[in-house]
Motif scaffolding. Structure first.
Motif, short mmCIF file in Angstrom:
data_model
loop_
_atom_site.label_atom_id
_atom_site.label_comp_id
_atom_site.label_asym_id
_atom_site.label_seq_id
_atom_site.Cartn_x
_atom_site.Cartn_y
_atom_site.Cartn_z
N SER A 106 0.83 -1.20 0.00
CA SER A 106 0.00 0.00 0.00
C SER A 106 0.87 1.26 0.00
O SER A 106 2.03 1.23 0.41
N SER A 107 0.27 2.36 -0.42
CA SER A 107 1.01 3.62 -0.50
C SER A 107 0.87 4.48 0.75
O SER A 107 1.67 5.41 0.96
N ASN A 108 -0.13 4.19 1.60
CA ASN A 108 -0.38 5.07 2.73
C ASN A 108 -0.23 4.42 4.10
O ASN A 108 -0.42 5.07 5.12
N ILE A 109 0.09 3.13 4.14
CA ILE A 109 0.32 2.45 5.42
C ILE A 109 1.78 2.01 5.49
O ILE A 109 2.28 1.34 4.58
N THR A 110 2.46 2.39 6.57
CA THR A 110 3.87 2.06 6.75
C THR A 110 4.03 1.11 7.93
O THR A 110 3.50 1.38 9.03
#
Length: 380
Positions: A106-110
């Motif tokens: 995903s691009s928004n969860i790290t």
């Protein structure tokens, strides 16, 4: 300072399922989310089991399923199919790989592997200090459980469902691979509620767990001695290989964990009181609570307002009061229930899906006097 909209502490079942729910909801598409855990989640450190009708959301990672269960007590022996339910097992490594794999893409969860050291809540944000960094989030969802969260109060009893399990491989096929031993109370009770739990993976491989409902843990050697004795007595087997070991303790309490929540910090999973008090089963309870939590977040409701108390909470509270008052006779409650009701009826009640009329049938299957006394102790 590393700034996020939401920080999820703990990448266990509740943390991963919450992160995945956010990943699947367009409301969070442009939100910045941090998932913290002290471990990489790259080992098979536990198993999750549950019963379910038909296929569910975990089908791609189900490791084993069974269509029959075995229940045994002093005077009860039942072997029965549980259709339309099946009993399912997930290995944690498969769970971690599946959900962390989706999150890492995903691009928004790290996802960050760091241990949390401290949380400090301010008026408009919460700061989280870890071993290596500091992070700030508008809202925190914390799944880290400490027994002090429940034991610092005296209003509700706090028991533990504690266990040690061995996965063994035998030289000969001694297990019925199609049947779970859900509870075997034929073992010595020794003043507690004690039973054996057997999950056969195949005819020569099974997980065997020694489980207790009580306040205090045992020395490790006592659990293992009981498992060894059970294998020898029940299966007439003395030669086997132990391929895996596991141990754990799940809180059993009706304590309202909302007292720990604030407007910006919400405890989830076991730390949020999501484990069913009377059984310790948490995974399916979590799947039911995550959507409710997501709706609270989207509406902007204060996180502490999500209530858990209902009629089933009250039933569980009385059950735990009974166990605390007379733990040695806990087996008699389960024997009475399974001797009277089909397991499908029991599962439906434990899933909290029964009507009041169905509740009465379940309640009537229990020994009456211990619960009447527990009710009077609560009232007076």
């Amino acid at each position: 300072m590393n700034e996020y909209d939401y920080i999820i502490i703990g990448a266990g079942a509740s943390g991963l399922l919450l992160a995945d729910a956010m990943l699947n909801d367009s409301f969070f598409e442009h939100k910045k989310i941090l998932l913290l855990d002290k471990d990489l989640k790259d080992t098979n450190d536990r198993t999750w089991c549950f019963w379910e009708k038909g296929d569910g959301q975990f089908e791609t990672i189900i490791h084993k399923r069974w269509n029959s269960i075995h229940f045994q007590g002093e005077d009860v022996l039942k072997r029965t199919e549980i259709n339309p339910y099946s009993y399912k097992m997930i290995r944690s490594i498969d769970f971690y790989n599946h959900y962390l794999g989706r999150i890492k893409e995903s691009s928004n969860i790290t996802f960050v592997q760091e241990a949390m050291l401290d949380i400090n809540e301010l008026a408009t944000e919460v700061t989280v200090k870890t071993t290596n960094n500091s992070y700030s989030g508008k809202y925190i969802f914390n799944s880290l459980f400490n027994y002090k969260m429940a034991t610092e109060q005296k209003k509700y009893p706090v028991l533990q469902q504690h266990f040690v399990g061995w996965v063994i491989k035998t030289e000969k096929p001694i297990f019925n691979a199609n049947e779970v031993t859900y509870m075997d109370f034929s073992i010595p009770q020794k003043g507690n509620t004690r039973f054996m739990y057997v999950l056969p993976y195949s005819n020569d491989t099974a997980l065997i767990e020694y489980t207790l409902f009580s306040e205090q843990l045992l020395p490790k050697a006592e659990y293992e001695a009981a498992i060894k004795e059970y294998i020898a007595d029940r299966f007439q087997c003395k030669t086997y290989e132990i391929t895996e070991k596991e141990a754990g303790s799940i809180p059993m309490t009706a304590y309202d964990f909302r007292e720990r929540h604030t407007d910006r910090i919400r405890y989830i999973g076991t730390a949020g009181g999501w484990a069913k008090p009377s059984t310790g089963y948490t995974l399916m309870s979590t799947t039911k609570k995550i959507p409710k939590l997501i709706e609270h977040i989207k509406k902007g409701d204060p996180l502490l307002k999500m209530k858990l108390k209902d009629k089933f909470w009250f039933y569980d509270m009385l059950f735990l009061d009974v166990l605390q008052h007379d733990n040695a006779n806990g087996h008699s409650i389960f024997e009475s229930i399974f001797n009277t009701l089909r397991p499908q009826k029991v599962f439906k009640f434990l899933d909290e899906e029964t009507s009041l009329k169905e509740d009465i049938v379940y309640i009537n299957s229990c020994p009456k006097m211990p619960f009447i006394k527990a009710l009077f102790r609560r009232l007076f």
